[in-house]
Write a protein that holds these residues in place. Structure first.
Motif, short mmCIF file in Angstrom:
data_model
loop_
_atom_site.label_atom_id
_atom_site.label_comp_id
_atom_site.label_asym_id
_atom_site.label_seq_id
_atom_site.Cartn_x
_atom_site.Cartn_y
_atom_site.Cartn_z
N GLN A 7 -2.63 -4.39 -1.13
CA GLN A 7 -3.48 -4.10 0.02
C GLN A 7 -3.78 -5.40 0.76
O GLN A 7 -4.12 -6.41 0.14
CB GLN A 7 -4.80 -3.49 -0.44
CG GLN A 7 -4.66 -2.22 -1.23
CD GLN A 7 -4.38 -1.04 -0.33
OE1 GLN A 7 -4.80 -1.01 0.81
NE2 GLN A 7 -3.65 -0.07 -0.84
N SER A 8 -3.65 -5.40 2.08
CA SER A 8 -4.01 -6.58 2.88
C SER A 8 -5.50 -6.54 3.14
O SER A 8 -6.00 -5.66 3.83
CB SER A 8 -3.26 -6.55 4.22
OG SER A 8 -1.89 -6.56 4.00
N VAL A 58 3.85 -14.17 4.18
CA VAL A 58 3.88 -12.88 4.84
C VAL A 58 4.68 -12.86 6.14
O VAL A 58 5.06 -11.81 6.63
CB VAL A 58 2.46 -12.32 5.09
CG1 VAL A 58 1.78 -11.99 3.78
CG2 VAL A 58 1.61 -13.29 5.90
N ASN A 59 4.94 -14.04 6.71
CA ASN A 59 5.76 -14.04 7.93
C ASN A 59 7.24 -14.25 7.63
O ASN A 59 8.07 -14.25 8.53
CB ASN A 59 5.25 -15.07 8.95
CG ASN A 59 5.43 -16.51 8.51
OD1 ASN A 59 5.91 -16.79 7.41
ND2 ASN A 59 5.02 -17.43 9.36
N ASP A 108 -3.52 -9.97 11.27
CA ASP A 108 -3.08 -8.79 12.02
C ASP A 108 -2.92 -7.58 11.12
O ASP A 108 -3.26 -6.46 11.49
CB ASP A 108 -1.77 -9.07 12.76
CG ASP A 108 -1.98 -9.89 14.03
OD1 ASP A 108 -3.13 -9.97 14.51
OD2 ASP A 108 -0.98 -10.43 14.54
N ALA A 109 -2.41 -7.79 9.92
CA ALA A 109 -2.25 -6.68 8.97
C ALA A 109 -3.61 -6.15 8.52
O ALA A 109 -3.81 -4.93 8.40
CB ALA A 109 -1.42 -7.13 7.77
N ILE A 110 -4.56 -7.04 8.29
CA ILE A 110 -5.90 -6.62 7.87
C ILE A 110 -6.55 -5.76 8.95
O ILE A 110 -7.20 -4.75 8.67
CB ILE A 110 -6.78 -7.84 7.53
CG1 ILE A 110 -6.24 -8.51 6.25
CG2 ILE A 110 -8.24 -7.46 7.36
CD1 ILE A 110 -6.83 -9.87 5.98
N THR A 122 -0.48 -4.68 12.53
CA THR A 122 0.90 -4.70 12.04
C THR A 122 0.91 -4.27 10.59
O THR A 122 -0.11 -4.28 9.91
CB THR A 122 1.52 -6.12 12.13
OG1 THR A 122 0.77 -7.00 11.30
CG2 THR A 122 1.57 -6.64 13.53
N ASN A 123 2.08 -3.93 10.11
CA ASN A 123 2.28 -3.63 8.69
C ASN A 123 3.09 -4.76 8.09
O ASN A 123 3.99 -5.29 8.74
CB ASN A 123 3.04 -2.32 8.50
CG ASN A 123 2.19 -1.13 8.88
OD1 ASN A 123 1.00 -1.11 8.65
ND2 ASN A 123 2.82 -0.14 9.48
N LEU A 124 2.79 -5.12 6.88
CA LEU A 124 3.60 -6.09 6.17
C LEU A 124 4.78 -5.38 5.54
O LEU A 124 4.68 -4.22 5.15
CB LEU A 124 2.78 -6.81 5.09
CG LEU A 124 1.59 -7.62 5.60
CD1 LEU A 124 0.83 -8.22 4.42
CD2 LEU A 124 2.05 -8.72 6.54
#
Length: 106
Positions: free
Chosen positions: A5-6, A34-35, A50-52, A56-58
């Motif tokens: 989970q982010s 993550v990038n 951004d994911a939190i 965006t989705n990781l």
């Protein structure tokens, strides 16, 4: 933190690592990138934030052999990323009890 989970905890751990106030175990560091640029750096902070926030989705960790352990972790654990049962004992790598506590859950 490795739970899939982010969250803000992940962001806190990443920033602490970048500020040299904590260290990351190798099996955790592979997820901190993550990038996807093969470096754990400040560029990962923005992607994680951004994911939190749900922008965006990781990408999910790749598990090519389907044994329940991401390919990037298998070599760190002494396993073969292309084999579902690295020690040929009849139990998939993801179901092994590596610490002998009678529970295969990490």
């Amino acid at each position: 933190d490795g739970n899939g989970q982010s969250t803000v905890l992940d962001l806190t751990l990443l920033i602490g690592y970048l500020q040299n106030t904590n260290s990351l175990l190798p099996q955790v560091a592979v997820f901190a990138d993550v990038n996807g640029d093969s470096l754990v750096s400040s560029g990962d902070v923005f992607v994680l934030a951004d994911a939190i926030f749900g922008r965006t989705n990781l990408l999910a960790a790749i598990d090519g052999d389907g044994d329940g352990i991401p390919d990037v972790l298998e070599p760190l654990m002494g396993l073969v990323a292309t084999e579902t049962d690295s020690n040929s004992n009849g139990t998939q790598d993801g179901d092994e009890d590596f610490d002998d506590d009678h529970d295969s859950t990490p």
